[in-house]
Design a protein around this motif. Structure first.
Motif, PDB file in Angstrom:
ATOM      1  N   LYS A  95       0.807  -1.214   0.000  1.00  0.00           N
ATOM      2  CA  LYS A  95       0.000   0.000   0.000  1.00  0.00           C
ATOM      3  C   LYS A  95       0.849   1.277   0.000  1.00  0.00           C
ATOM      4  CE  LYS A  95      -3.943   0.175   0.124  1.00  0.00           C
ATOM      5  NZ  LYS A  95      -4.843   0.272  -1.027  1.00  0.00           N
ATOM      6  N   THR A  96       2.043   1.240   0.518  1.00  0.00           N
ATOM      7  CA  THR A  96       2.868   2.454   0.589  1.00  0.00           C
ATOM      8  C   THR A  96       3.819   2.602  -0.593  1.00  0.00           C
ATOM      9  OG1 THR A  96       4.500   1.313   1.960  1.00  0.00           O
ATOM     10  CG2 THR A  96       2.781   2.562   3.104  1.00  0.00           C
ATOM     11  N   TYR A  97       3.897   1.602  -1.470  1.00  0.00           N
ATOM     12  CA  TYR A  97       4.857   1.684  -2.579  1.00  0.00           C
ATOM     13  C   TYR A  97       4.566   2.872  -3.501  1.00  0.00           C
ATOM     14  CZ  TYR A  97       7.758   0.683  -6.539  1.00  0.00           C
ATOM     15  OH  TYR A  97       8.683   0.797  -7.533  1.00  0.00           O
ATOM     16  N   TYR A  98       3.313   3.076  -3.826  1.00  0.00           N
ATOM     17  CA  TYR A  98       2.953   4.181  -4.725  1.00  0.00           C
ATOM     18  C   TYR A  98       3.405   5.521  -4.126  1.00  0.00           C
ATOM     19  CZ  TYR A  98       0.179   7.572  -7.290  1.00  0.00           C
ATOM     20  OH  TYR A  98      -0.213   8.656  -8.027  1.00  0.00           O
ATOM     21  N   ASN A  99       3.120   5.727  -2.856  1.00  0.00           N
ATOM     22  CA  ASN A  99       3.516   6.987  -2.212  1.00  0.00           C
ATOM     23  C   ASN A  99       5.036   7.127  -2.137  1.00  0.00           C
ATOM     24  OD1 ASN A  99       0.836   7.655  -1.799  1.00  0.00           O
ATOM     25  ND2 ASN A  99       0.766   6.660   0.187  1.00  0.00           N
ATOM     26  N   LEU A 100       5.721   6.039  -1.867  1.00  0.00           N
ATOM     27  CA  LEU A 100       7.183   6.097  -1.821  1.00  0.00           C
ATOM     28  C   LEU A 100       7.764   6.469  -3.177  1.00  0.00           C
ATOM     29  CD1 LEU A 100       8.188   3.017   0.355  1.00  0.00           C
ATOM     30  CD2 LEU A 100       8.637   5.408   0.861  1.00  0.00           C
ATOM     31  N   GLU A 101       7.260   5.832  -4.234  1.00  0.00           N
ATOM     32  CA  GLU A 101       7.840   6.106  -5.557  1.00  0.00           C
ATOM     33  C   GLU A 101       7.496   7.497  -6.061  1.00  0.00           C
ATOM     34  OE1 GLU A 101       8.024   4.406 -10.070  1.00  0.00           O
ATOM     35  OE2 GLU A 101       7.539   2.989  -8.465  1.00  0.00           O
ATOM     36  N   THR A 102       6.285   7.957  -5.817  1.00  0.00           N
ATOM     37  CA  THR A 102       5.956   9.319  -6.261  1.00  0.00           C
ATOM     38  C   THR A 102       6.695  10.371  -5.439  1.00  0.00           C
ATOM     39  OG1 THR A 102       3.967   9.291  -4.875  1.00  0.00           O
ATOM     40  CG2 THR A 102       3.696   8.727  -7.203  1.00  0.00           C
ATOM     41  N   THR A 103       7.079  10.040  -4.204  1.00  0.00           N
ATOM     42  CA  THR A 103       7.811  10.989  -3.370  1.00  0.00           C
ATOM     43  C   THR A 103       9.316  10.943  -3.647  1.00  0.00           C
ATOM     44  OG1 THR A 103       6.169  10.743  -1.629  1.00  0.00           O
ATOM     45  CG2 THR A 103       8.278  11.699  -0.998  1.00  0.00           C
ATOM     46  N   PHE A 104       9.888   9.764  -3.692  1.00  0.00           N
ATOM     47  CA  PHE A 104      11.347   9.629  -3.796  1.00  0.00           C
ATOM     48  C   PHE A 104      11.841   9.276  -5.185  1.00  0.00           C
ATOM     49  CE2 PHE A 104      10.584   8.315   0.706  1.00  0.00           C
ATOM     50  CZ  PHE A 104      11.129   9.444   1.273  1.00  0.00           C
ATOM     51  N   SER A 105      10.996   9.021  -6.141  1.00  0.00           N
ATOM     52  CA  SER A 105      11.304   8.591  -7.504  1.00  0.00           C
ATOM     53  C   SER A 105      11.682   7.108  -7.519  1.00  0.00           C
ATOM     54  CB  SER A 105      12.404   9.436  -8.156  1.00  0.00           C
ATOM     55  OG  SER A 105      13.675   9.075  -7.681  1.00  0.00           O
ATOM     56  N   LEU A 106      11.780   6.565  -8.699  1.00  0.00           N
ATOM     57  CA  LEU A 106      12.086   5.141  -8.854  1.00  0.00           C
ATOM     58  C   LEU A 106      13.467   4.802  -8.315  1.00  0.00           C
ATOM     59  CD1 LEU A 106      11.137   2.414  -9.969  1.00  0.00           C
ATOM     60  CD2 LEU A 106      12.151   3.043 -12.148  1.00  0.00           C
ATOM     61  N   SER A 107      14.454   5.639  -8.634  1.00  0.00           N
ATOM     62  CA  SER A 107      15.803   5.364  -8.136  1.00  0.00           C
ATOM     63  C   SER A 107      15.890   5.554  -6.625  1.00  0.00           C
ATOM     64  CB  SER A 107      16.831   6.245  -8.846  1.00  0.00           C
ATOM     65  OG  SER A 107      16.557   7.604  -8.608  1.00  0.00           O
ATOM     66  N   GLY A 108      15.118   6.478  -6.054  1.00  0.00           N
ATOM     67  CA  GLY A 108      15.107   6.667  -4.610  1.00  0.00           C
ATOM     68  C   GLY A 108      14.536   5.468  -3.875  1.00  0.00           C
ATOM     69  N   VAL A 109      13.482   4.872  -4.426  1.00  0.00           N
ATOM     70  CA  VAL A 109      12.904   3.676  -3.805  1.00  0.00           C
ATOM     71  C   VAL A 109      13.877   2.507  -3.918  1.00  0.00           C
ATOM     72  CG1 VAL A 109      11.027   1.994  -3.976  1.00  0.00           C
ATOM     73  CG2 VAL A 109      10.531   4.414  -4.162  1.00  0.00           C
ATOM     74  N   ALA A 110      14.561   2.396  -5.053  1.00  0.00           N
ATOM     75  CA  ALA A 110      15.551   1.327  -5.208  1.00  0.00           C
ATOM     76  C   ALA A 110      16.706   1.515  -4.226  1.00  0.00           C
ATOM     77  CB  ALA A 110      16.071   1.285  -6.641  1.00  0.00           C
ATOM     78  N   LEU A 111      17.122   2.759  -3.982  1.00  0.00           N
ATOM     79  CA  LEU A 111      18.167   3.027  -2.990  1.00  0.00           C
ATOM     80  C   LEU A 111      17.671   2.678  -1.582  1.00  0.00           C
ATOM     81  CD1 LEU A 111      20.922   4.150  -2.150  1.00  0.00           C
ATOM     82  CD2 LEU A 111      19.858   6.420  -2.078  1.00  0.00           C
ATOM     83  N   PHE A 112      16.441   3.064  -1.258  1.00  0.00           N
ATOM     84  CA  PHE A 112      15.862   2.736   0.043  1.00  0.00           C
ATOM     85  C   PHE A 112      15.804   1.221   0.231  1.00  0.00           C
ATOM     86  CE2 PHE A 112      12.020   1.752   2.545  1.00  0.00           C
ATOM     87  CZ  PHE A 112      12.396   2.302   3.762  1.00  0.00           C
ATOM     88  N   ASN A 113      15.357   0.491  -0.795  1.00  0.00           N
ATOM     89  CA  ASN A 113      15.325  -0.980  -0.728  1.00  0.00           C
ATOM     90  C   ASN A 113      16.728  -1.549  -0.538  1.00  0.00           C
ATOM     91  OD1 ASN A 113      12.569  -1.231  -0.940  1.00  0.00           O
ATOM     92  ND2 ASN A 113      12.598  -1.537  -3.152  1.00  0.00           N
ATOM     93  N   SER A 114      17.709  -0.971  -1.214  1.00  0.00           N
ATOM     94  CA  SER A 114      19.090  -1.448  -1.075  1.00  0.00           C
ATOM     95  C   SER A 114      19.590  -1.276   0.348  1.00  0.00           C
ATOM     96  CB  SER A 114      20.010  -0.701  -2.034  1.00  0.00           C
ATOM     97  OG  SER A 114      19.604  -0.885  -3.361  1.00  0.00           O
TER      98      SER A 114
END
Length: 196
Positions: A95-114
């Motif tokens: 449920k929070t993935y959409y908000n994370l990606e629109t806030t931090f961008s695709l590369s930001g979410v990938a960095l957060f996951n890393s």
């Protein structure tokens, strides 16, 4: 397998940082075509690697550990509670993935996951005990010993002779013996004793 998920997450982060426009997310309606068409296959391969490694290793590992980590007497309830917590966390992350990606961008979410995966790798290496070639009794005795530190990963093997003596149905277990002493006489758990 966790290292494969980490590697693919790093690849997606580097690709998003170097190739995608700043602030790009996969939910935007703008079309983006990389200048080098061969680079377009990199994130697809990384996502396939991510899916393969996560479903073959990371997602199945907790289910395999449940029967080893929890004591025999509470295994059913503890497994149910753990499964419920797992499903709640999966729901929250979905449920929070959409908000994370629109806030931090695709590369930001990938960095957060890393970062989360790197912390998970360190914790798994430092805390999770090795249960290979250990009986359930050995594992339970390891976790029952309250004198151990959180990072004591070595699970001692109880000799077969000591285990055979402890499983003697004519022998009355001594309830006043400490956990350290129980390693010498075996586990006082009715799940491991054959009742006649």
């Amino acid at each position: 397998m966790l290292s494969g998920v980490f590697l693919s997450s790093i690849i997606v982060w580097v690709y998003g940082f170097l190739v995608l426009p700043n602030g790009y997310n996969s939910f935007s309606h703008s079309e983006f075509t990389p200048e080098n068409k061969n680079l377009a296959y990199i994130p697809i391969i990384a996502i396939f690697l991510w899916s393969f490694c996560s479903f073959c290793g990371v997602n199945s590992m907790p289910w395999q550990l449940l029967s080893e980590v929890f004591p025999y007497k509470t295994r059913g309830a503890a497994t149910g509670i753990t499964a419920a917590i797992n499903y709640v966390i999966c729901f929250i992350s979905t449920k929070t993935y959409y908000n994370l990606e629109t806030t931090f961008s695709l590369s930001g979410v990938a960095l957060f996951n890393s970062i989360v995966i790197a912390v998970g790798l360190v914790l798994m290496y430092k805390i999770l005990p090795e249960t290979e070639n250990r009986s359930l009794e050995d594992i339970e005795m390891h976790f029952a010993d309250n004198s151990k530190k959180f990072t004591d990963r070595k699970i001692p093997k109880i000799s077969k002779q000591k285990r055979a003596n402890a499983n003697d149905p004519n022998e009355i277990p001594n309830k006043s013996v400490s956990v350290i002493d129980q390693i010498d006489i075996g586990c006082d758990n009715r799940g491991f004793v054959n009742d006649h």
